[in-house]
Scaffold this active site. Structure first.
Site, PDB file in Angstrom:
ATOM      1  N   HIS A 113       0.836  -1.199   0.000  1.00 48.41           N
ATOM      2  CA  HIS A 113       0.000   0.000   0.000  1.00 48.41           C
ATOM      3  C   HIS A 113       0.870   1.247   0.000  1.00 48.41           C
ATOM      4  CE1 HIS A 113      -4.089  -1.640   0.647  1.00 48.41           C
ATOM      5  NE2 HIS A 113      -3.370  -2.702   0.966  1.00 48.41           N
ATOM      6  N   PRO A 114       0.422   2.288  -0.693  1.00 50.10           N
ATOM      7  CA  PRO A 114       1.192   3.538  -0.710  1.00 50.10           C
ATOM      8  C   PRO A 114       0.959   4.340   0.566  1.00 50.10           C
ATOM      9  CG  PRO A 114      -0.835   3.841  -1.918  1.00 50.10           C
ATOM     10  CD  PRO A 114      -0.793   2.375  -1.503  1.00 50.10           C
TER      11      PRO A 114
END
Length: 175
Positions: free
Chosen positions: A67-68
């Site tokens: 996930h960013p």
């Protein structure tokens, strides 16, 4: 897409269609494909959840690491997946003022330093104020507790992304 269509997808089509319901983790879709036929979207969602839960700690942390950072570098560079960009936009993270952006960056860095993975929250179920609040609160969690919390948020994101893809039949009621 309805469940009949979902269950008739080839392996390649299934991974292409569902490969990002868990952010940048097509291996999850690849793993659950062999569980077809799925009775309904909840069955598919449960299969994904069971797969994630069965992973060792390193595997679960790997999923979270895909996930960013929220309102982070990938957003600024235009490198987010379409799903993640839409979710962050809906939560108001693309329109942070300078103060909120600085606070988000500082808290993201502290979080990543403490836990070794990015902060994950279902942005579609929260707004920017709630996200900043939860980020600050969750910094106080113990690592195992926070990993579990992050995994539960991944599952919420997955549930909403599945709903975006699969048509759920209308509920018929007698009046």
């Amino acid at each position: 897409m309805d469940m009949r269509q979902v269950n008739s997808l080839s392996y390649e089509e299934f991974v292409e269609t569902f490969g990002n319901v868990v952010e940048r983790c097509p291996v999850v879709a690849a793993a659950v494909w062999s569980g077809r036929p799925f009775a309904n979207s909840h069955d598919l969602e449960a299969s994904i959840g069971e797969f994630i839960d069965s992973l060792p700690v390193a595997g679960q942390e790997g999923i979270v690491r895909c996930h960013p950072d929220l309102a982070g570098r990938d957003l600024k560079r235009g490198a987010l997946t379409a799903e993640s960009r839409g979710e962050q936009t809906q939560a108001g993270l693309t329109l942070l003022d300078a103060g909120d952006a600085a606070r988000m960056n500082r808290l993201n860095a502290q979080y990543k330093e403490r836990f070794g993975f990015p902060f994950v929250i279902c942005a579609r179920m929260n707004n920017k104020e709630e996200i900043l609040l939860r980020l600050a609160e969750r910094l106080g969690n113990e690592p195992a507790q926070e990993r579990q919390c992050a995994i539960e948020e991944v599952k919420k994101i997955c549930q909403l992304r599945l709903q975006d893809i699969i048509q759920c039949p209308a509920t018929h009621t007698k009046l």
